[in-house]
Design a protein around this motif. Sequence first.
Motif, PDB file in Angstrom:
ATOM      1  N   LYS A  53     -23.133 -11.479  22.352  1.00 49.02           N
ATOM      2  CA  LYS A  53     -22.912 -12.788  21.791  1.00 49.02           C
ATOM      3  C   LYS A  53     -21.841 -13.078  20.749  1.00 49.02           C
ATOM      4  N   SER A  54     -21.023 -11.917  20.547  1.00 51.32           N
ATOM      5  CA  SER A  54     -19.665 -11.886  19.667  1.00 51.32           C
ATOM      6  C   SER A  54     -18.951 -10.679  20.447  1.00 51.32           C
ATOM      7  N   LEU A  55     -17.594 -11.087  20.142  1.00 53.59           N
ATOM      8  CA  LEU A  55     -16.497 -10.134  20.601  1.00 53.59           C
ATOM      9  C   LEU A  55     -15.586  -9.615  19.555  1.00 53.59           C
ATOM     10  N   ASN A  56     -15.579  -8.588  19.045  1.00 53.67           N
ATOM     11  CA  ASN A  56     -14.556  -8.402  18.273  1.00 53.67           C
ATOM     12  C   ASN A  56     -13.661  -6.822  18.989  1.00 53.67           C
ATOM     13  N   ILE A  57     -12.340  -6.956  19.002  1.00 46.78           N
ATOM     14  CA  ILE A  57     -11.579  -6.174  19.672  1.00 46.78           C
ATOM     15  C   ILE A  57     -10.555  -5.467  18.405  1.00 46.78           C
ATOM     16  N   THR A  58     -10.585  -4.304  18.322  1.00 42.86           N
ATOM     17  CA  THR A  58      -9.898  -3.723  17.344  1.00 42.86           C
ATOM     18  C   THR A  58      -9.002  -2.490  18.025  1.00 42.86           C
ATOM     19  N   PHE A  59      -7.792  -2.590  17.444  1.00 42.11           N
ATOM     20  CA  PHE A  59      -7.035  -1.500  17.707  1.00 42.11           C
ATOM     21  C   PHE A  59      -6.514  -0.674  16.563  1.00 42.11           C
ATOM     22  N   LYS A  60      -7.042   0.427  16.622  1.00 41.84           N
ATOM     23  CA  LYS A  60      -6.889   1.495  15.530  1.00 41.84           C
ATOM     24  C   LYS A  60      -6.106   2.663  15.655  1.00 41.84           C
ATOM     25  N   ASP A  61      -5.170   2.758  14.669  1.00 40.09           N
ATOM     26  CA  ASP A  61      -4.112   3.335  14.511  1.00 40.09           C
ATOM     27  C   ASP A  61      -4.370   4.982  14.537  1.00 40.09           C
ATOM     28  N   ILE A  62      -3.528   5.378  15.416  1.00 40.59           N
ATOM     29  CA  ILE A  62      -3.490   7.091  15.638  1.00 40.59           C
ATOM     30  C   ILE A  62      -2.056   7.638  15.226  1.00 40.59           C
ATOM     31  N   SER A  63      -1.089   7.103  15.916  1.00 42.19           N
ATOM     32  CA  SER A  63       0.431   7.360  15.475  1.00 42.19           C
ATOM     33  C   SER A  63       1.293   6.285  15.705  1.00 42.19           C
ATOM     34  N   PHE A  64       1.972   5.884  14.879  1.00 46.43           N
ATOM     35  CA  PHE A  64       2.857   4.492  14.943  1.00 46.43           C
ATOM     36  C   PHE A  64       1.978   3.548  14.756  1.00 46.43           C
ATOM     37  N   TYR A  65       2.150   2.264  15.467  1.00 44.63           N
ATOM     38  CA  TYR A  65       1.583   1.089  14.972  1.00 44.63           C
ATOM     39  C   TYR A  65       0.995   0.555  16.349  1.00 44.63           C
ATOM     40  N   PRO A  66      -0.432   0.146  16.305  1.00 41.99           N
ATOM     41  CA  PRO A  66      -0.888  -0.464  17.490  1.00 41.99           C
ATOM     42  C   PRO A  66      -0.207  -1.768  17.848  1.00 41.99           C
ATOM     43  N   ILE A  67      -0.191  -2.036  19.247  1.00 47.94           N
ATOM     44  CA  ILE A  67       0.486  -3.088  19.755  1.00 47.94           C
ATOM     45  C   ILE A  67      -0.400  -3.646  20.855  1.00 47.94           C
ATOM     46  N   VAL A  68      -0.249  -5.065  21.070  1.00 42.52           N
ATOM     47  CA  VAL A  68      -0.919  -5.722  22.048  1.00 42.52           C
ATOM     48  C   VAL A  68      -0.217  -7.144  22.430  1.00 42.52           C
TER      49      VAL A  68
ATOM     50  N   SER B  85       6.700   5.140  20.812  1.00 41.26           N
ATOM     51  CA  SER B  85       5.310   4.921  21.641  1.00 41.26           C
ATOM     52  C   SER B  85       4.262   5.213  20.928  1.00 41.26           C
ATOM     53  N   PRO B  86       3.666   4.018  20.535  1.00 44.55           N
ATOM     54  CA  PRO B  86       2.518   4.120  19.611  1.00 44.55           C
ATOM     55  C   PRO B  86       1.134   4.622  20.189  1.00 44.55           C
ATOM     56  N   THR B  87       0.292   5.335  19.630  1.00 48.25           N
ATOM     57  CA  THR B  87      -0.952   5.688  20.302  1.00 48.25           C
ATOM     58  C   THR B  87      -2.082   5.337  19.259  1.00 48.25           C
ATOM     59  N   PHE B  88      -3.128   4.919  20.034  1.00 51.67           N
ATOM     60  CA  PHE B  88      -4.147   4.092  19.122  1.00 51.67           C
ATOM     61  C   PHE B  88      -5.612   4.234  20.057  1.00 51.67           C
ATOM     62  N   ASP B  89      -6.725   3.957  19.570  1.00 50.43           N
ATOM     63  CA  ASP B  89      -7.811   3.754  20.129  1.00 50.43           C
ATOM     64  C   ASP B  89      -8.265   2.344  20.055  1.00 50.43           C
ATOM     65  N   VAL B  90      -9.037   2.061  21.109  1.00 47.90           N
ATOM     66  CA  VAL B  90      -9.313   0.571  21.382  1.00 47.90           C
ATOM     67  C   VAL B  90     -10.901   0.606  21.130  1.00 47.90           C
ATOM     68  N   LEU B  91     -11.275  -0.500  20.409  1.00 44.04           N
ATOM     69  CA  LEU B  91     -12.723  -0.362  20.261  1.00 44.04           C
ATOM     70  C   LEU B  91     -13.307  -2.029  20.421  1.00 44.04           C
ATOM     71  N   ILE B  92     -14.406  -2.161  21.257  1.00 40.98           N
ATOM     72  CA  ILE B  92     -15.122  -3.408  21.274  1.00 40.98           C
ATOM     73  C   ILE B  92     -16.301  -3.381  20.538  1.00 40.98           C
ATOM     74  N   ASN B  93     -16.370  -4.242  19.671  1.00 42.36           N
ATOM     75  CA  ASN B  93     -17.696  -4.271  18.869  1.00 42.36           C
ATOM     76  C   ASN B  93     -17.934  -3.030  18.249  1.00 42.36           C
ATOM     77  N   GLY B  94     -17.191  -2.215  17.842  1.00 42.84           N
ATOM     78  CA  GLY B  94     -17.399  -1.188  16.980  1.00 42.84           C
ATOM     79  C   GLY B  94     -17.374   0.133  17.963  1.00 42.84           C
ATOM     80  N   ASP B  95     -17.433  -0.016  19.229  1.00 37.90           N
ATOM     81  CA  ASP B  95     -17.694   1.237  20.080  1.00 37.90           C
ATOM     82  C   ASP B  95     -16.237   1.537  20.710  1.00 37.90           C
ATOM     83  N   VAL B  96     -15.782   2.781  20.547  1.00 39.88           N
ATOM     84  CA  VAL B  96     -14.746   3.140  21.100  1.00 39.88           C
ATOM     85  C   VAL B  96     -14.681   3.016  22.824  1.00 39.88           C
ATOM     86  N   VAL B  97     -14.067   2.225  23.512  1.00 42.20           N
ATOM     87  CA  VAL B  97     -13.837   2.130  24.650  1.00 42.20           C
ATOM     88  C   VAL B  97     -12.671   2.674  25.604  1.00 42.20           C
ATOM     89  N   GLU B  98     -11.587   3.164  24.652  1.00 44.98           N
ATOM     90  CA  GLU B  98     -10.424   3.770  25.334  1.00 44.98           C
ATOM     91  C   GLU B  98      -9.820   4.539  23.857  1.00 44.98           C
TER      92      GLU B  98
END
Length: 695
Positions: free
Chosen positions: A275-290, A241-254
């Motif tokens: 005008k641009s969209l970057n979605i990042t899944f930042k690792d906390i434990s195990f591996y982020p998944i989408v 069960s991975p745990t991670f942060d979700v960032l949109i354009n550099g801001d943590v949204v979850e």
Amino acid sequence: FWSLSCGGATNFVDSANISWVSDNEYITKGNTTTVDFNTSLRFFPDPGNRKCYKLPMNYTTSSSSLILVRANFVYKNYDGLEQPPLFSVSLGTAVAAFINLSFKDPWIEEFIWQQDNKDTLPLCLNSIPNGGFPVISSIEIRPIPQGGYYSGMDDFTNKYPLDQYDRIWDPDQDFSPFHTSTGFKTLGTFNTWGLKESPPQPILQTGRVLARREGLSYNFALKNLGDYYVVLYFAGILPVSPTFDVLINGDVVESNYSVKSWEVGSLYFLQKGIKSLNITFKDISFYPIVNAIEVYEIINIPPESSTTVVSALQVIRQSMGLDLEWEDDPCSPMPWEHIQCEGSSITSLNLSFNKLTSFGTDLDGLINLRVLDLKNNSLEGLVPESFGAMMNLHLLTSGNLCLSFSMSKCYDATANATIDAPQVTVFNKKKQTLHSHLAVVLGAVGGVLLVLIVVSILVFVYIRRKTPEFKHRERMKADLQMRNWNAAKAFSYKEIKAATRNFKQVLGRGSFGSVYLGKLPDGKLAAIKVRFDKTQLGANSFINEVSLLSSICHQNLVSLEGYCHEPKQQILVYEYLPGGSLADNIYGANSKRKTLSWVCRLKIAIDAAKGTNLSSSSAIMAKPYLQAGAFEIVDESLKETYDEESMRNTASIASRSVDSDASQRPTIAEVLAALKEAYSIQLSYLATAGAGLST
């Protein structure tokens, strides 16, 4: 499903067992051809900006108010010119997309649309200067899972039958996550009961998992600066069960989001002004998944023009015999030909060079019109008196025959048969000097001017003498008529001023005039309406209103206490109701003290309809405030206190009542029947819910 083959000659069923119909019944413009052996398309070399399909909105029995509209645009060099077109696509009044087939061919656009209780939805292809001929191959309408897309506001493409709603799910290879990642797939089945969007199992069974480093990133190229709706889907296809942060354009949204094994989840975000969209899944434990990502651009829908104005324009077109392709909304997504707009208001109408011989009707219905171009037609006679009341109107009439607000002001004396043309003596040119030529010309011009001045003065004096006598005679005649109708008491203007204390307290204002609080000689309070319109047309309307109100009496209609009909004064005296207006009780200060329940509002509407039914059996006309979906326009204070069917039925009859085509509007009797049915449904709902009737 509803599937339209654009340019197709016959109906057919495809390999996925989806039925397709030809577009011949849905559009009359354009030419058809075929490319790639069996791909049909329709292209539009026709003049004019809009080429519109009327998409049926009543084909589905889905209870969801959202639908998916998908359009496929194909060029494939059908004309051999190797010049792919550029054009825009609009839904309703909104420009939804710009299509550039030189960038991608074919081009697919998908729209999630909020249904608005109308029978059809215009989908228009709009030409762009030097952009070539718009072209389209297919249009599809699909239902959306009920309740979906509301929260927060492999190497193949998945669609039907893998997705029962026929959405297209593209593989993510084209988006190339920044860091090395691995694709995973499992054959397990997930319970999607908690996901209202109901993503298909094949989508949940595959996912992108970070293989190393700290983050998994997606970059999306956005077409426009705007607001975007993002949906992220997660499924526990890993034994951990991975745990991670979700960032949109550099801001943590979850933060600290966890995906548990064999469970599914989703996140929803509304990003404004990006005008641009970057979605990042930042690792906390195990591996982020989408597992899946959806991104939608939010399109603002411009308000529709007033149905009164649209009806007036259609009457103008028909009465003047103009061959104009005016359909749908006159201002959006782009103005009709010969029309200029500011927002949803029509400000300029160009009817020059149309060989017009009459003004037609309903031009005075264009209340925001600032420029009316009637140059170079065949108009003759008096300009309609109603134009004089349009204070901001700039009227262009050059190039017509004798045309004026007064028959004595025609540009040429010979144009009016009541004015004799002066006789001018012609001298022998051979015997005259330059000085004598000048004297003759000056003398002739002076004589003409003198005659015109004398005649104008006589006509002016005659009109000044006759007008007061005529107006007095007409007013006396009108007063006698109103007395014969057994109208309410006739007040003098002096009495009205005394009753209102010189018009001190204003109760409200509207397009008709202002309403003042007054106290009659017997001590009774009254609402006194002073009209703005002092023209003869307004006087006729005033007399008709007194006639109508004097002839009816109903408990649901405000009674007429009296009237004042004097020179330049048209005043109605009504009984005063201290509870305030309906608007005050729903939106104004009264609403802050107490909220009117839905059942109470329905009862008010029914009582109002009963009163209206007494005075008229014609179609009802209301202001066009119901242009959103049935539940988008619901007062926030009514949340979770109404039955959806009751609200939907009410919104439906209200929407039909503001149809731009007057013949399609329901009669007041039909409105009353629909409101009573909605009222009964709401009462049953309250009884079932165990709620009392609040008032």
